[in-house]
Design an enzyme around this catalytic site. Sequence first.
Site, mmCIF file in Angstrom:
data_model
loop_
_atom_site.group_PDB
_atom_site.id
_atom_site.type_symbol
_atom_site.label_atom_id
_atom_site.label_comp_id
_atom_site.label_asym_id
_atom_site.label_seq_id
_atom_site.Cartn_x
_atom_site.Cartn_y
_atom_site.Cartn_z
ATOM 1 N N TYR A 119 -10.006 -10.585 -6.835
ATOM 2 C CA TYR A 119 -9.152 -10.470 -8.016
ATOM 3 C C TYR A 119 -9.471 -11.525 -9.067
ATOM 4 C CZ TYR A 119 -6.636 -7.237 -5.076
ATOM 5 O OH TYR A 119 -6.316 -6.168 -4.262
ATOM 6 N N LYS A 143 -1.730 -2.512 7.750
ATOM 7 C CA LYS A 143 -3.148 -2.393 8.056
ATOM 8 C C LYS A 143 -3.545 -3.445 9.079
ATOM 9 C CE LYS A 143 -7.597 -1.810 5.738
ATOM 10 N NZ LYS A 143 -8.292 -1.828 4.426
ATOM 11 N N HIS A 187 -3.199 2.996 -5.279
ATOM 12 C CA HIS A 187 -3.618 1.664 -4.830
ATOM 13 C C HIS A 187 -3.811 0.705 -5.998
ATOM 14 C CE1 HIS A 187 -4.606 -0.386 -1.129
ATOM 15 N NE2 HIS A 187 -5.639 -0.984 -1.707
ATOM 16 N N ARG A 229 -1.079 -1.909 -6.388
ATOM 17 C CA ARG A 229 -1.223 -3.063 -5.489
ATOM 18 C C ARG A 229 -2.246 -4.042 -6.075
ATOM 19 N NH1 ARG A 229 -1.268 -4.915 -0.016
ATOM 20 N NH2 ARG A 229 -3.314 -5.537 0.758
ATOM 21 N N HIS A 280 -3.874 -9.869 3.663
ATOM 22 C CA HIS A 280 -5.314 -9.930 3.888
ATOM 23 C C HIS A 280 -5.631 -10.889 5.025
ATOM 24 C CE1 HIS A 280 -6.341 -8.592 -0.512
ATOM 25 N NE2 HIS A 280 -6.088 -7.574 0.282
ATOM 26 N N ARG A 320 0.865 -1.179 0.000
ATOM 27 C CA ARG A 320 0.000 0.000 0.000
ATOM 28 C C ARG A 320 0.903 1.230 0.000
ATOM 29 N NH1 ARG A 320 -2.006 -3.664 3.854
ATOM 30 N NH2 ARG A 320 -4.144 -4.375 3.468
#
Length: 333
Positions: free
Chosen positions: A311, A170, A276, A279, A302, A145
Amino acid sequence: MDDIRHQIPKNKSGRFIQQLRLHIREAGLSYRTEQTYVHWVKRFVHFHRLRHPAEMGKTEVEQFLNRLVTERDCSINTQRIALNALVYLYKRFLGMDTDSLEFKPAQRNRRLPVVYSSEEILAILKHLEGVYRLQVELMYGTGLRSAELLSLRVKDVDFGSNNIYVRSGKGDKDRTTMLPQGLIPELKRQIRRVALLHRQDLFDGYGDVYLPGALNRKYPSAARELGWQYLFPASSIGTDPRSGLRRRHHMHPTTLTKHVRAAVRAAGVNRPARTHAFRHSFAAHLLESGYDLRTIQELLGHADIATTEIYTHVINRGGKGVLSPSDRLRSQS
């Protein structure tokens, strides 16, 4: 009309917010989190006509969260951030119970990510140079990110193990991602540039960098070491908004965003210009290359593989790999 006793006098509201800020800092949360939480607490207080948070509770929190959905049409992420801020305010700062909150959750509207093709990324890179090209190549080559990229320290690039370490990403989680081999020479040059800049800062009487949590107290000399300096430092010395100290922080996110937008426009790419997106492109292109979802999930950091599965809808298999009847007809003509 609210009772005047339930309102925060102007001279006391500043003290309350300052106490909240100090509490957040002592908890070791980032400056960005501090800004976000204070923003939502202020909105909550103004929504309830300046009543003091200590005079309110679950009912008022639920009313505010419901209002965000019914009248503001906010996203699920916005509502979650507001909830986190108010839970911190009541549970950690005021020591009040926040369990069993009942409110209308925002709708989770699925949005497909912006993914650039390989050709588009090459075209964008042609309109970037120097540190900005390196930053974009790193985001695309590692899945970082933009906030994680700019928070990198010199020590986070491990040439020995070919890893890049992401600290407090994150969700406040650490992870590793691969170090693109083709970027090693330029990364080493960037570290040499940082070393020269740091040496000049030390000569000028600066050189201390911000350290997270209690590291500054635990390792008082670490702030002046090269390894802790930001890999992408700001162009000038600035004043730390928390401590008031003059020191060099990392590059501001808007600087990178501005250069990415200009490059996307110059490349003639008719899609949103977002940092972003690199990414997203990293993940989608790995999936196209045959890598499994679990590996990509770990590289992206994630928590839930369902987040990574998005995706599968944007990789280069238009219409989920189904041959259009129109194309079949053309092939027969």
